[in-house]
Design a protein around this motif. Structure first.
Motif, PDB file in Angstrom:
ATOM      1  N   SER A  77      64.077  -3.505  45.082  1.00 11.16           N
ATOM      2  CA  SER A  77      62.745  -4.088  45.265  1.00 11.16           C
ATOM      3  C   SER A  77      62.107  -3.622  46.567  1.00 11.16           C
ATOM      4  CB  SER A  77      62.817  -5.622  45.230  1.00 11.16           C
ATOM      5  OG  SER A  77      63.633  -6.131  46.265  1.00 11.16           O
ATOM      6  N   ALA A  78      62.929  -3.394  47.597  1.00 11.40           N
ATOM      7  CA  ALA A  78      62.400  -2.883  48.865  1.00 11.40           C
ATOM      8  C   ALA A  78      61.798  -1.500  48.674  1.00 11.40           C
ATOM      9  CB  ALA A  78      63.508  -2.847  49.918  1.00 11.40           C
ATOM     10  N   THR A  79      62.426  -0.699  47.830  1.00 13.86           N
ATOM     11  CA  THR A  79      61.880   0.626  47.525  1.00 13.86           C
ATOM     12  C   THR A  79      60.520   0.497  46.851  1.00 13.86           C
ATOM     13  OG1 THR A  79      64.109   1.530  47.256  1.00 13.86           O
ATOM     14  CG2 THR A  79      62.311   2.775  46.279  1.00 13.86           C
ATOM     15  N   GLU A  80      60.415  -0.427  45.881  1.00 16.60           N
ATOM     16  CA  GLU A  80      59.134  -0.650  45.204  1.00 16.60           C
ATOM     17  C   GLU A  80      58.078  -1.167  46.160  1.00 16.60           C
ATOM     18  OE1 GLU A  80      59.097  -2.436  41.212  1.00 16.60           O
ATOM     19  OE2 GLU A  80      61.277  -2.531  41.383  1.00 16.60           O
ATOM     20  N   CYS A  81      58.514  -1.892  47.197  1.00 17.33           N
ATOM     21  CA  CYS A  81      57.577  -2.441  48.193  1.00 17.33           C
ATOM     22  C   CYS A  81      57.325  -1.467  49.342  1.00 17.33           C
ATOM     23  CB  CYS A  81      58.109  -3.759  48.738  1.00 17.33           C
ATOM     24  SG  CYS A  81      58.191  -5.094  47.521  1.00 17.33           S
ATOM     25  N   GLU A  89      49.310  -2.984  35.884  1.00 17.31           N
ATOM     26  CA  GLU A  89      49.840  -2.469  37.146  1.00 17.31           C
ATOM     27  C   GLU A  89      50.718  -3.522  37.808  1.00 17.31           C
ATOM     28  OE1 GLU A  89      46.922  -0.999  39.809  1.00 17.31           O
ATOM     29  OE2 GLU A  89      46.002   0.361  38.361  1.00 17.31           O
ATOM     30  N   SER A  90      51.722  -3.047  38.527  1.00 14.83           N
ATOM     31  CA  SER A  90      52.627  -3.964  39.218  1.00 14.83           C
ATOM     32  C   SER A  90      51.861  -4.782  40.247  1.00 14.83           C
ATOM     33  CB  SER A  90      53.754  -3.188  39.908  1.00 14.83           C
ATOM     34  OG  SER A  90      54.515  -2.476  38.963  1.00 14.83           O
ATOM     35  N   SER A  91      52.169  -6.081  40.279  1.00 15.47           N
ATOM     36  CA  SER A  91      51.502  -6.959  41.229  1.00 15.47           C
ATOM     37  C   SER A  91      52.022  -6.711  42.643  1.00 15.47           C
ATOM     38  CB  SER A  91      51.731  -8.421  40.847  1.00 15.47           C
ATOM     39  OG  SER A  91      51.189  -9.284  41.817  1.00 15.47           O
ATOM     40  N   GLU A  92      51.100  -6.679  43.599  1.00 20.22           N
ATOM     41  CA  GLU A  92      51.484  -6.490  44.991  1.00 20.22           C
ATOM     42  C   GLU A  92      51.434  -7.793  45.775  1.00 20.22           C
ATOM     43  OE1 GLU A  92      49.111  -3.425  46.654  1.00 20.22           O
ATOM     44  OE2 GLU A  92      49.894  -1.850  45.334  1.00 20.22           O
ATOM     45  N   LYS A  93      51.163  -8.898  45.094  1.00 18.58           N
ATOM     46  CA  LYS A  93      51.128 -10.182  45.777  1.00 18.58           C
ATOM     47  C   LYS A  93      51.832 -11.234  44.929  1.00 18.58           C
ATOM     48  CE  LYS A  93      46.738 -12.037  44.047  1.00 18.58           C
ATOM     49  NZ  LYS A  93      45.479 -12.697  44.432  1.00 18.58           N
ATOM     50  N   GLY A 149      67.433   8.311  47.586  1.00 18.13           N
ATOM     51  CA  GLY A 149      66.039   8.580  47.214  1.00 18.13           C
ATOM     52  C   GLY A 149      65.018   8.153  48.243  1.00 18.13           C
ATOM     53  N   VAL A 150      65.452   7.429  49.299  1.00 17.64           N
ATOM     54  CA  VAL A 150      64.469   6.914  50.258  1.00 17.64           C
ATOM     55  C   VAL A 150      64.683   7.403  51.686  1.00 17.64           C
ATOM     56  CG1 VAL A 150      64.034   4.836  48.900  1.00 17.64           C
ATOM     57  CG2 VAL A 150      65.800   4.800  50.676  1.00 17.64           C
ATOM     58  N   CYS A 207      57.981  -9.792  39.824  1.00 17.98           N
ATOM     59  CA  CYS A 207      57.289  -8.731  40.555  1.00 17.98           C
ATOM     60  C   CYS A 207      58.105  -8.385  41.800  1.00 17.98           C
ATOM     61  CB  CYS A 207      55.873  -9.148  40.920  1.00 17.98           C
ATOM     62  SG  CYS A 207      55.744 -10.555  42.058  1.00 17.98           S
ATOM     63  N   ALA A 208      57.992  -7.140  42.239  1.00 16.01           N
ATOM     64  CA  ALA A 208      58.838  -6.635  43.326  1.00 16.01           C
ATOM     65  C   ALA A 208      58.735  -7.460  44.608  1.00 16.01           C
ATOM     66  CB  ALA A 208      58.509  -5.165  43.600  1.00 16.01           C
ATOM     67  N   PRO A 209      57.531  -7.866  45.048  1.00 18.41           N
ATOM     68  CA  PRO A 209      57.461  -8.648  46.289  1.00 18.41           C
ATOM     69  C   PRO A 209      58.225  -9.962  46.208  1.00 18.41           C
ATOM     70  CG  PRO A 209      55.295  -7.783  45.731  1.00 18.41           C
ATOM     71  CD  PRO A 209      56.166  -7.544  44.544  1.00 18.41           C
ATOM     72  N   LEU A 210      58.171 -10.644  45.057  1.00 19.66           N
ATOM     73  CA  LEU A 210      58.885 -11.906  44.899  1.00 19.66           C
ATOM     74  C   LEU A 210      60.393 -11.666  44.832  1.00 19.66           C
ATOM     75  CD1 LEU A 210      59.048 -14.916  44.475  1.00 19.66           C
ATOM     76  CD2 LEU A 210      58.453 -14.586  42.057  1.00 19.66           C
TER      77      LEU A 210
END
Length: 330
Positions: A241-245, A142-146, A285-286, A189-192
């Motif tokens: 990445s903002a969309t993923e976050c 799973e994608s990391s959230e941190k 899309g957002v 990862c998206a947050p980074l």
């Protein structure tokens, strides 16, 4: 059997002549097995290059780096430059460049220890965080959230922002390119990715005079196109990445208003049209408002068609238009 020779060239700062870094054997079809340059496969830099002062050698290495020369030559130039550096300013600069180029955290750590520059320290801290495999996307997990090393990342990004305050545009551009290089080097990862590209936007906006731009109808200053293009590329990755976050669509749109205002006037620039299309596709899309989302989609298609008109042979644009079921034959 022929042995290819790898060469690199570039003018050093303050010099009217071009210096060449090359193997000492200059015959591209050399078959002499006793020739040391061909037999050991190593890079042997021209003695005239090796005799350069540390600062000029480092300038040359950076030039070859920017022009995407042979990796072995660039690495060797950086290593020789580092071996000659005696001042903390030059050593920390060489350490950072080499660390970023080869992706080596130990060099980054040395740069942090020896540097007096906040920008060098900040970029070295960011590099160490980006080189941590825990911050890379794992397709089987799973994608990391941190972000691992978040405190160091925060400190590094703050050092970059403060260190770039009031500096020249080329210095800012160099750091924006470096931040985007970290994004491209690994699938972060998206947050980074979001943090790095957000800082790239912040420092770019400050220099370009875009920070307070809030009216999409107002034009923006376009006098520095190279930095504006770099900011636009950062904006694409930031929006994704903002969309993923899970950043709200209205916040994404608001953050990118200056970039969109800039790109709207670049209708004859192929890369600008592609970048605008990617951002508008993200917005389509957002955005919660259906009409706004549809307008964003239509704008994305318009930009892709403009890009296709400018460079019809670009297969990325062709495939994207095909995926959107857009007919390019008319």
């Amino acid at each position: 059997m022929s042995h290819s020779k790898r060469t690199a060239s570039g003018a050093t700062k303050g010099s009217s002549t071009s210096k060449r870094a090359r193997t000492t054997c200059t015959d591209p079809d050399c078959t002499d097995g006793s020739c040391p340059d061909c037999a050991d496969g190593a890079i042997h830099l021209d003695p005239t290059v090796l005799s350069l002062p540390a600062s000029e050698l480092l300038d040359l290495a950076e030039h070859e780096d920017r022009t995407h020369s042979d990796r072995s030559i660039v690495t060797s130039l950086y290593e020789h430059a580092l071996s000659k550096c005696t001042t903390p300013e030059l050593r920390s600069r060489a350490l950072l460049r080499l660390a970023e180029y080869v992706g080596y955290a130990d060099y980054a750590s040395q740069a942090i220890t020896e540097a007096n520059s906040d920008v060098i320290k900040g970029r070295a801290r960011v590099l160490r965080v980006c080189l941590d495999p825990n911050n890379w996307v794992d397709p089987d997990a799973e994608s990391s959230e941190k972000v691992e090393g978040l405190d160091e990342l925060d400190k590094g990004l703050k050092e970059i922002e403060s260190g770039l305050s009031g500096t020249e545009k080329d210095v800012v551009l160099d750091s924006v390119v470096a931040l985007m290089g970290r994004v491209e080097a690994h699938e972060l990862c998206a947050p980074l990715c979001n943090r790095l590209t957000d800082t790239a936007l912040t420092v770019s906006y400050a220099v370009l005079g875009w920070t307070d731009h809030t009216d999409p109808a107002d034009p923006v200053d376009e006098k520095d196109t190279e930095l504006a293009q770099a900011a636009s590329a950062a904006a694409v990755r930031w929006s994704q990445s903002a969309t993923e976050c899970s950043v709200p669509g209205t916040q994404i749109e608001s953050r990118l208003l200056p970039v969109l205002a800039y790109l709207a006037n670049q209708t004859t620039n192929f890369e600008a049209c592609k970048l605008r299309a990617q951002i508008m596709l993200v917005l389509s899309g957002v955005l919660d408002d259906d009409d706004a989302a549809l307008r964003a989609f239509d704008s994305a298609v318009e930009s892709l068609l403009l890009a296709h008109k400018i460079t019809p042979e670009d297969m990325d644009v062709v495939r994207q238009l095909a995926d959107l079921d857009i007919d390019t034959s008319v």
